[in-house]
Design a protein around this motif. Sequence first.
Motif, PDB file in Angstrom:
ATOM      1  N   LYS A 143       0.835  -1.197   0.000  1.00 27.34           N
ATOM      2  CA  LYS A 143       0.000   0.000   0.000  1.00 27.34           C
ATOM      3  C   LYS A 143       0.873   1.252   0.000  1.00 27.34           C
ATOM      4  CE  LYS A 143      -3.320   2.495   2.775  1.00 27.34           C
ATOM      5  NZ  LYS A 143      -3.862   2.631   4.115  1.00 27.34           N
ATOM      6  N   VAL A 144       0.647   2.135  -0.971  1.00 32.87           N
ATOM      7  CA  VAL A 144       1.280   3.445  -0.973  1.00 32.87           C
ATOM      8  C   VAL A 144       0.179   4.498  -0.977  1.00 32.87           C
ATOM      9  CG1 VAL A 144       3.414   2.705  -2.107  1.00 32.87           C
ATOM     10  CG2 VAL A 144       1.533   3.549  -3.493  1.00 32.87           C
ATOM     11  N   VAL A 145       0.461   5.615  -0.317  1.00 35.19           N
ATOM     12  CA  VAL A 145      -0.515   6.698  -0.256  1.00 35.19           C
ATOM     13  C   VAL A 145      -0.686   7.306  -1.633  1.00 35.19           C
ATOM     14  CG1 VAL A 145      -1.019   8.962   0.748  1.00 35.19           C
ATOM     15  CG2 VAL A 145       0.034   7.177   2.147  1.00 35.19           C
ATOM     16  N   SER A 146       0.436   7.494  -2.323  1.00 38.90           N
ATOM     17  CA  SER A 146       0.393   8.124  -3.636  1.00 38.90           C
ATOM     18  C   SER A 146       1.652   7.782  -4.412  1.00 38.90           C
ATOM     19  CB  SER A 146       0.274   9.646  -3.474  1.00 38.90           C
ATOM     20  OG  SER A 146       0.173  10.281  -4.724  1.00 38.90           O
ATOM     21  N   GLN A 147       1.512   7.650  -5.708  1.00 41.27           N
ATOM     22  CA  GLN A 147       2.634   7.463  -6.635  1.00 41.27           C
ATOM     23  C   GLN A 147       2.757   8.765  -7.419  1.00 41.27           C
ATOM     24  OE1 GLN A 147       5.176   5.896  -7.758  1.00 41.27           O
ATOM     25  NE2 GLN A 147       5.294   6.528  -9.861  1.00 41.27           N
ATOM     26  N   ILE A 148       3.906   9.404  -7.345  1.00 48.79           N
ATOM     27  CA  ILE A 148       4.127  10.666  -8.030  1.00 48.79           C
ATOM     28  C   ILE A 148       5.157  10.437  -9.126  1.00 48.79           C
ATOM     29  CG2 ILE A 148       4.895  13.059  -7.769  1.00 48.79           C
ATOM     30  CD1 ILE A 148       4.065  11.787  -4.589  1.00 48.79           C
ATOM     31  N   ALA A 149       4.766  10.706 -10.362  1.00 50.61           N
ATOM     32  CA  ALA A 149       5.680  10.485 -11.484  1.00 50.61           C
ATOM     33  C   ALA A 149       5.327  11.412 -12.628  1.00 50.61           C
ATOM     34  CB  ALA A 149       5.596   9.026 -11.948  1.00 50.61           C
ATOM     35  N   SER A 150       6.277  11.568 -13.515  1.00 54.64           N
ATOM     36  CA  SER A 150       6.036  12.378 -14.702  1.00 54.64           C
ATOM     37  C   SER A 150       5.366  11.516 -15.766  1.00 54.64           C
ATOM     38  CB  SER A 150       7.347  12.949 -15.228  1.00 54.64           C
ATOM     39  OG  SER A 150       8.270  11.910 -15.481  1.00 54.64           O
ATOM     40  N   ASP A 151       4.773  12.176 -16.717  1.00 52.05           N
ATOM     41  CA  ASP A 151       4.123  11.503 -17.834  1.00 52.05           C
ATOM     42  C   ASP A 151       5.153  11.382 -18.955  1.00 52.05           C
ATOM     43  OD1 ASP A 151       2.669  10.779 -20.096  1.00 52.05           O
ATOM     44  OD2 ASP A 151       0.967  12.071 -19.612  1.00 52.05           O
ATOM     45  N   ASN A 152       5.823  10.236 -19.034  1.00 58.86           N
ATOM     46  CA  ASN A 152       6.884  10.059 -20.018  1.00 58.86           C
ATOM     47  C   ASN A 152       6.373  10.029 -21.452  1.00 58.86           C
ATOM     48  OD1 ASN A 152       8.947  10.052 -18.105  1.00 58.86           O
ATOM     49  ND2 ASN A 152       8.655   7.886 -17.690  1.00 58.86           N
ATOM     50  N   VAL A 153       5.136   9.610 -21.657  1.00 59.89           N
ATOM     51  CA  VAL A 153       4.556   9.637 -23.008  1.00 59.89           C
ATOM     52  C   VAL A 153       4.424  11.085 -23.463  1.00 59.89           C
ATOM     53  CG1 VAL A 153       2.524   9.083 -24.393  1.00 59.89           C
ATOM     54  CG2 VAL A 153       3.394   7.416 -22.746  1.00 59.89           C
ATOM     55  N   GLN A 154       3.868  11.936 -22.603  1.00 54.83           N
ATOM     56  CA  GLN A 154       3.754  13.351 -22.938  1.00 54.83           C
ATOM     57  C   GLN A 154       5.140  13.970 -23.111  1.00 54.83           C
ATOM     58  OE1 GLN A 154       1.366  15.076 -24.000  1.00 54.83           O
ATOM     59  NE2 GLN A 154       2.169  17.143 -23.866  1.00 54.83           N
ATOM     60  N   GLY A 155       6.088  13.578 -22.282  1.00 54.80           N
ATOM     61  CA  GLY A 155       7.461  14.070 -22.419  1.00 54.80           C
ATOM     62  C   GLY A 155       8.038  13.712 -23.778  1.00 54.80           C
ATOM     63  N   GLY A 156       7.775  12.502 -24.232  1.00 52.92           N
ATOM     64  CA  GLY A 156       8.227  12.081 -25.557  1.00 52.92           C
ATOM     65  C   GLY A 156       7.601  12.908 -26.662  1.00 52.92           C
ATOM     66  N   ARG A 157       6.331  13.210 -26.512  1.00 52.41           N
ATOM     67  CA  ARG A 157       5.651  14.062 -27.505  1.00 52.41           C
ATOM     68  C   ARG A 157       6.280  15.449 -27.546  1.00 52.41           C
ATOM     69  NH1 ARG A 157       0.361  11.884 -25.218  1.00 52.41           N
ATOM     70  NH2 ARG A 157      -0.056  10.110 -26.569  1.00 52.41           N
ATOM     71  N   LEU A 158       6.559  16.010 -26.360  1.00 54.28           N
ATOM     72  CA  LEU A 158       7.165  17.344 -26.313  1.00 54.28           C
ATOM     73  C   LEU A 158       8.545  17.351 -26.966  1.00 54.28           C
ATOM     74  CD1 LEU A 158       6.140  18.401 -22.685  1.00 54.28           C
ATOM     75  CD2 LEU A 158       5.302  19.396 -24.831  1.00 54.28           C
ATOM     76  N   VAL A 159       9.343  16.311 -26.706  1.00 50.33           N
ATOM     77  CA  VAL A 159      10.665  16.217 -27.326  1.00 50.33           C
ATOM     78  C   VAL A 159      10.524  16.106 -28.837  1.00 50.33           C
ATOM     79  CG1 VAL A 159      12.707  14.748 -27.586  1.00 50.33           C
ATOM     80  CG2 VAL A 159      11.840  15.293 -25.316  1.00 50.33           C
ATOM     81  N   GLY A 160       9.616  15.252 -29.287  1.00 46.39           N
ATOM     82  CA  GLY A 160       9.404  15.090 -30.728  1.00 46.39           C
ATOM     83  C   GLY A 160       8.969  16.385 -31.383  1.00 46.39           C
ATOM     84  N   ASP A 161       8.079  17.108 -30.738  1.00 43.87           N
ATOM     85  CA  ASP A 161       7.617  18.402 -31.268  1.00 43.87           C
ATOM     86  C   ASP A 161       8.772  19.381 -31.353  1.00 43.87           C
ATOM     87  OD1 ASP A 161       5.499  20.242 -32.072  1.00 43.87           O
ATOM     88  OD2 ASP A 161       5.829  21.201 -30.110  1.00 43.87           O
ATOM     89  N   TYR A 162       9.578  19.437 -30.298  1.00 48.64           N
ATOM     90  CA  TYR A 162      10.728  20.343 -30.276  1.00 48.64           C
ATOM     91  C   TYR A 162      11.729  19.998 -31.376  1.00 48.64           C
ATOM     92  CZ  TYR A 162      14.859  22.805 -28.563  1.00 48.64           C
ATOM     93  OH  TYR A 162      15.953  23.612 -28.453  1.00 48.64           O
TER      94      TYR A 162
END
Length: 168
Positions: A143-162
């Motif tokens: 049991k964890v209270v919360s998992q905090i992480a970045s959205d790597n799919v969105q990060g990939g989209r941003l890199v591709g756009d850039y």
Amino acid sequence: AGCTNKATETSSGAPGATPAATAPPPALKLVEPPEPTAAIPSQPAKKAYKIGVSLYTQDDPFYQALRQGLEDQAGKDKVTLNITSADKNLNNQIDQLQNFVSQKVDAIIVCPVDSQGIIAAITAANKAGVPVFTADIASKGAKVVSQIASDNVQGGRLVGDYVGKTLR
């Protein structure tokens, strides 16, 4: 006809010529979103909190930035942090979580070295009444209270756009 090193050619195609000046790539304009209102305390904490943190490693810029962010916020909120690094070693991380429990910390933040291997240590913290949060890497159980992480799919989209805009 032979092969030529395209890296030494200019837009005119002359081998060995000085490359033409190019415009610098467009600057990234990433704006950090405002802190959600629900995350801002409405009043000061009733007590000083102690939080144990076990990072995956301390050698990676991401984890260095995570550490800095934790320290910055803890300083504002008068929270005491005990930040350790597992140095990519599961046994180190299990020992760190066990030590946090014995130190009676108020909460644990862990970036698991092994999503499966950390389950028993998180479960032991749960049994001791210590809430556990995971950051960046999730636990595959316990049991964890919360998992905090970045959205790597969105990060990939941003890199591709850039990259696409830079290469135009």
